[in-house]
Design a protein around this motif. Structure first.
Motif, PDB file in Angstrom:
ATOM      1  N   VAL A  21       0.835  -1.204   0.000  1.00 28.57           N
ATOM      2  CA  VAL A  21       0.000   0.000   0.000  1.00 28.57           C
ATOM      3  C   VAL A  21       0.871   1.257   0.000  1.00 28.57           C
ATOM      4  O   VAL A  21       0.643   2.202  -0.770  1.00 28.57           O
ATOM      5  N   LEU A  22       1.904   1.277   0.847  1.00 26.38           N
ATOM      6  CA  LEU A  22       2.773   2.457   0.918  1.00 26.38           C
ATOM      7  C   LEU A  22       3.620   2.607  -0.334  1.00 26.38           C
ATOM      8  O   LEU A  22       3.867   3.726  -0.803  1.00 26.38           O
ATOM      9  N   TRP A  23       4.105   1.487  -0.898  1.00 23.95           N
ATOM     10  CA  TRP A  23       4.866   1.587  -2.143  1.00 23.95           C
ATOM     11  C   TRP A  23       3.994   2.084  -3.285  1.00 23.95           C
ATOM     12  O   TRP A  23       4.459   2.802  -4.164  1.00 23.95           O
ATOM     13  N   ALA A  24       2.722   1.704  -3.289  1.00 26.92           N
ATOM     14  CA  ALA A  24       1.814   2.213  -4.310  1.00 26.92           C
ATOM     15  C   ALA A  24       1.617   3.722  -4.148  1.00 26.92           C
ATOM     16  O   ALA A  24       1.605   4.477  -5.123  1.00 26.92           O
ATOM     17  N   SER A  25       1.490   4.177  -2.895  1.00 25.22           N
ATOM     18  CA  SER A  25       1.316   5.615  -2.654  1.00 25.22           C
ATOM     19  C   SER A  25       2.543   6.407  -3.077  1.00 25.22           C
ATOM     20  O   SER A  25       2.444   7.597  -3.390  1.00 25.22           O
ATOM     21  N   ALA A  26       3.703   5.745  -3.096  1.00 30.13           N
ATOM     22  CA  ALA A  26       4.934   6.446  -3.466  1.00 30.13           C
ATOM     23  C   ALA A  26       4.871   6.962  -4.895  1.00 30.13           C
ATOM     24  O   ALA A  26       5.417   8.029  -5.207  1.00 30.13           O
ATOM     25  N   PHE A  27       4.208   6.230  -5.791  1.00 27.17           N
ATOM     26  CA  PHE A  27       4.143   6.665  -7.177  1.00 27.17           C
ATOM     27  C   PHE A  27       3.401   7.987  -7.316  1.00 27.17           C
ATOM     28  O   PHE A  27       3.736   8.818  -8.158  1.00 27.17           O
ATOM     29  N   VAL A  28       2.393   8.197  -6.470  1.00 28.57           N
ATOM     30  CA  VAL A  28       1.659   9.460  -6.489  1.00 28.57           C
ATOM     31  C   VAL A  28       2.545  10.594  -5.992  1.00 28.57           C
ATOM     32  O   VAL A  28       2.573  11.686  -6.558  1.00 28.57           O
ATOM     33  N   SER A  29       3.300  10.349  -4.913  1.00 29.65           N
ATOM     34  CA  SER A  29       4.174  11.389  -4.357  1.00 29.65           C
ATOM     35  C   SER A  29       5.351  11.696  -5.273  1.00 29.65           C
ATOM     36  O   SER A  29       5.786  12.849  -5.377  1.00 29.65           O
TER      37      SER A  29
ATOM     38  N   VAL B 269       9.824  14.202   1.783  1.00 28.60           N
ATOM     39  CA  VAL B 269       9.913  13.750   3.179  1.00 28.60           C
ATOM     40  C   VAL B 269       8.964  12.589   3.417  1.00 28.60           C
ATOM     41  O   VAL B 269       9.313  11.607   4.095  1.00 28.60           O
ATOM     42  N   TYR B 270       7.764  12.677   2.852  1.00 26.91           N
ATOM     43  CA  TYR B 270       6.810  11.575   2.986  1.00 26.91           C
ATOM     44  C   TYR B 270       7.395  10.291   2.400  1.00 26.91           C
ATOM     45  O   TYR B 270       7.281   9.210   3.004  1.00 26.91           O
ATOM     46  N   LEU B 271       8.028  10.395   1.242  1.00 27.47           N
ATOM     47  CA  LEU B 271       8.644   9.227   0.611  1.00 27.47           C
ATOM     48  C   LEU B 271       9.687   8.598   1.527  1.00 27.47           C
ATOM     49  O   LEU B 271       9.831   7.374   1.578  1.00 27.47           O
ATOM     50  N   GLY B 272      10.420   9.435   2.252  1.00 26.17           N
ATOM     51  CA  GLY B 272      11.453   8.918   3.136  1.00 26.17           C
ATOM     52  C   GLY B 272      10.904   8.260   4.388  1.00 26.17           C
ATOM     53  O   GLY B 272      11.386   7.205   4.806  1.00 26.17           O
ATOM     54  N   VAL B 273       9.865   8.862   4.977  1.00 24.08           N
ATOM     55  CA  VAL B 273       9.352   8.372   6.257  1.00 24.08           C
ATOM     56  C   VAL B 273       8.453   7.150   6.083  1.00 24.08           C
ATOM     57  O   VAL B 273       8.577   6.168   6.826  1.00 24.08           O
ATOM     58  N   PHE B 274       7.571   7.189   5.092  1.00 25.15           N
ATOM     59  CA  PHE B 274       6.578   6.109   4.974  1.00 25.15           C
ATOM     60  C   PHE B 274       6.945   5.049   3.929  1.00 25.15           C
ATOM     61  O   PHE B 274       7.190   3.891   4.297  1.00 25.15           O
ATOM     62  N   PRO B 275       7.010   5.349   2.616  1.00 28.98           N
ATOM     63  CA  PRO B 275       7.372   4.293   1.665  1.00 28.98           C
ATOM     64  C   PRO B 275       8.796   3.759   1.835  1.00 28.98           C
ATOM     65  O   PRO B 275       9.105   2.680   1.334  1.00 28.98           O
ATOM     66  N   THR B 276       9.671   4.510   2.528  1.00 26.55           N
ATOM     67  CA  THR B 276      11.034   4.005   2.742  1.00 26.55           C
ATOM     68  C   THR B 276      11.193   3.439   4.154  1.00 26.55           C
ATOM     69  O   THR B 276      11.348   2.232   4.333  1.00 26.55           O
ATOM     70  N   ALA B 277      11.158   4.296   5.177  1.00 21.66           N
ATOM     71  CA  ALA B 277      11.427   3.840   6.545  1.00 21.66           C
ATOM     72  C   ALA B 277      10.417   2.783   7.009  1.00 21.66           C
ATOM     73  O   ALA B 277      10.797   1.691   7.452  1.00 21.66           O
ATOM     74  N   LEU B 278       9.137   3.090   6.901  1.00 21.81           N
ATOM     75  CA  LEU B 278       8.125   2.151   7.391  1.00 21.81           C
ATOM     76  C   LEU B 278       7.954   0.956   6.459  1.00 21.81           C
ATOM     77  O   LEU B 278       7.990  -0.205   6.888  1.00 21.81           O
ATOM     78  N   ALA B 279       7.773   1.224   5.166  1.00 20.78           N
ATOM     79  CA  ALA B 279       7.453   0.139   4.227  1.00 20.78           C
ATOM     80  C   ALA B 279       8.614  -0.829   4.030  1.00 20.78           C
ATOM     81  O   ALA B 279       8.401  -2.036   3.896  1.00 20.78           O
ATOM     82  N   PHE B 280       9.841  -0.332   4.008  1.00 24.54           N
ATOM     83  CA  PHE B 280      10.979  -1.237   3.859  1.00 24.54           C
ATOM     84  C   PHE B 280      11.174  -2.082   5.118  1.00 24.54           C
ATOM     85  O   PHE B 280      11.652  -3.222   5.036  1.00 24.54           O
ATOM     86  N   THR B 281      10.795  -1.538   6.285  1.00 25.42           N
ATOM     87  CA  THR B 281      10.898  -2.321   7.523  1.00 25.42           C
ATOM     88  C   THR B 281       9.845  -3.419   7.555  1.00 25.42           C
ATOM     89  O   THR B 281      10.138  -4.572   7.916  1.00 25.42           O
ATOM     90  N   THR B 282       8.602  -3.086   7.194  1.00 26.37           N
ATOM     91  CA  THR B 282       7.563  -4.118   7.155  1.00 26.37           C
ATOM     92  C   THR B 282       7.871  -5.151   6.068  1.00 26.37           C
ATOM     93  O   THR B 282       7.564  -6.338   6.228  1.00 26.37           O
ATOM     94  N   TRP B 283       8.475  -4.705   4.972  1.00 29.10           N
ATOM     95  CA  TRP B 283       8.909  -5.650   3.940  1.00 29.10           C
ATOM     96  C   TRP B 283       9.927  -6.628   4.516  1.00 29.10           C
ATOM     97  O   TRP B 283       9.820  -7.846   4.316  1.00 29.10           O
TER      98      TRP B 283
END
Length: 321
Positions: free
Chosen positions: A26-34, A226-240
């Motif tokens: 879900v977060l990686w998908a949102s990254a394309f919009v950002s 910043v959103y890309l760094g905090v959510f699709p990177t920090a959070l999403a890569f950790t859950t991955w």
């Protein structure tokens, strides 16, 4: 008669891993919009560095709170390779490639990544390649092709852009396969944090461009970075990483085929981009393929008995150091 149903703790762990994988896609998908907003104001290398720095700060803060130490020496090889190939090279190549080709072509080429993960995982990690996984990946890739073709009408492509997206897919696949053994020796948070730091170091040559772009960029573009760094990177890569530690690289790679379908939905809801029939059909195929690849085999316990679901054998996580 032997009970083949999963134990309660095993089922709980499986559900947690599935939930972590869902958060990731879900977060990686949102990254394309950002990226569409931030990429208009930041150059490819500057955007990658800014995203990684924001992610490293967020991850570093969490590590301090949780008192996570340095990863064991045995994990550093995988962390360094994944940081170089996935966090660093992949992000720069993809950002650059998407400036050279239309979104549909980029999606088509990058979605070769899960196939490469399956091939490399089978060769280097000994991942099983059950028929359901292969069938699901074939269905999902067909869906990704449909989505890509439906998005390619209004843009242009260049040989350089296609090559860059192909290199990004190779970097992504290599990074995932390198990350898997490291997760047997270090925690998901450690592997993600130090992989992100390695990627940021790799991208430091773009520091001057980042400062230059940030001075002229609108606030919305910087906030998206910043959103890309905090959510699709920090959070999403950790859950991955959490989910990858509990399943095979091949199966996790197949799960990311849900991303194109979610991008279509988010673009519809957030950007008011109404998808066509081909796009919708492709998105549904992507989701159907993921469902097939993650489904369980069914066997009969006795003649005439009802079939019982059993998990397809996967590579067990290595003991943590």
């Amino acid at each position: 008669m032997m009970n083949t149903s999963p134990t309660v703790p095993g089922r709980r762990a499986e559900l947690l891993a599935a939930g972590a994988a869902t958060v990731t896609v879900v977060l990686w998908a949102s990254a394309f919009v950002s990226i569409r907003s931030a990429g208009a104001a930041y150059s490819p290398g500057a955007l990658a560095l800014g995203r990684l720095l924001a992610g490293a700060v967020a991850l570093g803060a969490i590590c301090l709170v949780r008192r996570e130490g340095w990863p064991p020496r045995a994990a550093w090889r995988g962390i360094a390779i994944s940081g170089l190939l996935w966090f660093g090279f992949y992000m720069v190549a993809l950002n650059w490639g998407e400036q050279q080709v239309d979104a549909g072509t980029a999606a088509l080429v990058v979605n070769i990544g899960p196939i490469l993960i399956a091939l490399l995982g089978s060769r280097l990690l000994g991942d099983a390649m059950p028929p359901r996984l292969l069938a699901g990946m074939a269905v999902s890739f067909a869906g990704a092709v449909a989505v890509g073709l439906s998005m390619s009408g209004g843009g242009g492509s260049s040989v350089l852009g296609v090559v860059l997206c192909l290199l990004a897919a190779v970097g992504y696949a290599g990074g995932v396969v390198a990350q898997k053994p490291a997760l047997g020796r270090a925690s998901a948070l450690q592997v993600t944090t130090f992989g992100c730091l390695v990627g940021a170091v790799v991208c430091l040559p773009f520091a001057g461009q980042l400062v230059h772009d940030a001075a002229d960029a609108p606030v919305s573009a910087t906030l998206n970075m910043v959103y890309l760094g905090v959510f699709p990177t920090a959070l999403a890569f950790t859950t991955w990483a959490y989910a990858l530690a509990r399943t095979t690289a091949s199966r996790m790679g197949a799960t990311t085929y849900a991303v194109p379908a979610l991008v279509v939905l988010m673009s519809w809801l957030v950007l008011d981009e109404v998808p066509g029939l081909l796009t919708l059909a492709g998105g549904l195929l992507c989701l159907a393929g993921v469902a097939v690849s993650r489904s369980r085999a069914r066997v009969r316990t006795a003649a005439g008995a009802e079939p019982v679901e059993v998990a397809v054998p996967e590579a067990a996580p290595e003991p943590r150091g």
